[in-house]
Design an enzyme around this catalytic site. Structure first.
Site, mmCIF file in Angstrom:
data_model
loop_
_atom_site.group_PDB
_atom_site.id
_atom_site.type_symbol
_atom_site.label_atom_id
_atom_site.label_comp_id
_atom_site.label_asym_id
_atom_site.label_seq_id
_atom_site.Cartn_x
_atom_site.Cartn_y
_atom_site.Cartn_z
ATOM 1 N N ARG A 1 0.720 -1.399 -0.025
ATOM 2 C CA ARG A 1 -0.182 -0.262 0.196
ATOM 3 C C ARG A 1 0.611 1.023 -0.017
ATOM 4 O O ARG A 1 0.538 2.234 -0.550
ATOM 5 C CB ARG A 1 -1.034 0.016 1.186
ATOM 6 C CG ARG A 1 -1.921 -1.041 0.632
ATOM 7 C CD ARG A 1 -2.842 -0.972 1.857
ATOM 8 N NE ARG A 1 -3.952 -2.387 2.298
ATOM 9 C CZ ARG A 1 -5.056 -2.633 3.109
ATOM 10 N NH1 ARG A 1 -5.276 -1.571 3.608
ATOM 11 N NH2 ARG A 1 -5.589 -3.599 2.440
ATOM 12 N N ASP B 1 -16.889 7.809 9.016
ATOM 13 C CA ASP B 1 -15.325 7.083 9.298
ATOM 14 C C ASP B 1 -14.090 8.049 9.018
ATOM 15 O O ASP B 1 -13.429 9.367 8.699
ATOM 16 C CB ASP B 1 -14.863 6.525 7.792
ATOM 17 C CG ASP B 1 -13.880 5.439 7.788
ATOM 18 O OD1 ASP B 1 -14.918 4.030 7.380
ATOM 19 O OD2 ASP B 1 -13.169 5.613 7.052
#
Ligand SMILES: C[S@@+](CC[C@H](N)C(=O)[O-])C[C@H]1O[C@@H](n2cnc3c(N)ncnc32)[C@H](O)[C@@H]1O
Length: 281
Positions: free
Chosen positions: A42, A151
């Protein structure tokens, strides 16, 4: 597994430990050695996008500009897997038990508040909205009913807010909700669906780190916190449970993910279903 040292970028133990500490301090997420490959993949993407030469340069950037870099970093590192009606038993409980009860219990104030607290790309929040709309259709014009979807990751929230999904994503949506609440696209959007406005009207999306202060006053009747505490350590989990408890109305529900539990904090709640916990009245 390929040897990380033979790859275009080298991730040393020191850099990996720095990244782990940064994730922990920023989002409460605990990464261990088993996540090294994931971190490598990532962050390699970020390093390339940023046209940097090495992990060392990226760590330097995080140290120099933590506030500025934090968002991009968290968006890259978090796991956002979700789906519509994931763990369907939770939605069945809402439809058959909780919402009919809430319509009676909250008759005086005519208000219902639900919080999807690690909502990812919105599928969880829209699933709740579909159930709420079905259950409360008759009361919507006179009652104050809202669903808050939050979130830490701004990118996933943007997708949630847009409410547009690939048609493949709605395969698990019960057929009774498909036609009224998911509008098929046409032309270049032929393989996409858009969530109907009547569900979108119930929802507010906001960026919120669960570890930080919560600006909402509450109380909430139902809090979903599914498939996120699994990434936190026990200390962070307990702190969160205490705060959720305070945020819930008497008799309110806390709903966790399939492999999550309240540990010793369960003594303060009543277990009323699979990973469904009720605060006492
Ligand atoms: C695996 S997804 C779960 C989505 C949904 N609740 C579900 O069960 O399908 C976990 C979400 O938690 C979010 N997250 C991670 N750390 C967080 C934090 N400290 N505060 C708020 N959200 C966080 C991630 O960005 C991610 O979208």
């Amino acid at each position: 597994m390929n040897d990380i040292r033979e790859r275009p970028f080298r991730l040393t133990d020191k850099e990996f430990n720095f990244v782990c500490q940064f994730v922990y301090d920023t989002a409460g997420i605990v990464l261990n050695a088993s996540k090294r490959e994931m971190v490598y993949r990532r962050l390699t993407r970020v390093i390339k996008e940023r046209k940097l030469a090495s992990f060392s340069q990226y760590c330097q950037l995080l140290k120099q500009n933590p506030e500025q870099e934090k968002h991009y970093f968290i968006n890259a590192i978090t796991t956002n897997l979700t789906s519509f009606f994931r763990e369907k038993h939770h939605f069945d409980y809402l439809l058959s038990i909780e919402l009919p009860q809430l319509l009676k219990r909250n008759k005086q104030q005519q208000r219902i508040r639900i919080w999807s607290s690690a909502t990812s790309t919105g599928e969880e929040a829209y699933s709740i909205a579909a159930i709420v709309y079905e259950s409360c259709k008759q009361s919507l014009s006179s009652w104050d009913i809202k669903i808050l979807a939050t979130d830490i990751d701004g990118n996933v929230l943007a997708k949630g807010k847009a409410g547009i999904y690939d048609e493949k994503r709605i395969e698990d949506v019960p057929s009774v909700y498909l036609k009224p609440y998911f509008i098929k696209g046409t032309g270049e959007n032929a393989h996409k669906v858009k969530v109907a406005q009547c569900l979108r009207n119930l929802l507010t999306f906001k960026e919120l780190n669960l570890l930080h202060q919560w600006p909402m006053k509450g109380p909430f009747d139902i809090i979903f916190c599914r498939n996120v505490i699994i990434y936190f350590d026990k200390k962070t989990q307990i702190e969160l449970f205490e705060r959720f408890y305070e945020m819930l109305a008497p008799g309110g529900l806390l709903i966790l993910g399939h492999s999550e539990n309240l540990g010793h904090y369960q003594q303060y709640f009543k277990n009323v279903g699979r990973t469904i916990f009720r605060k006492p009245f």
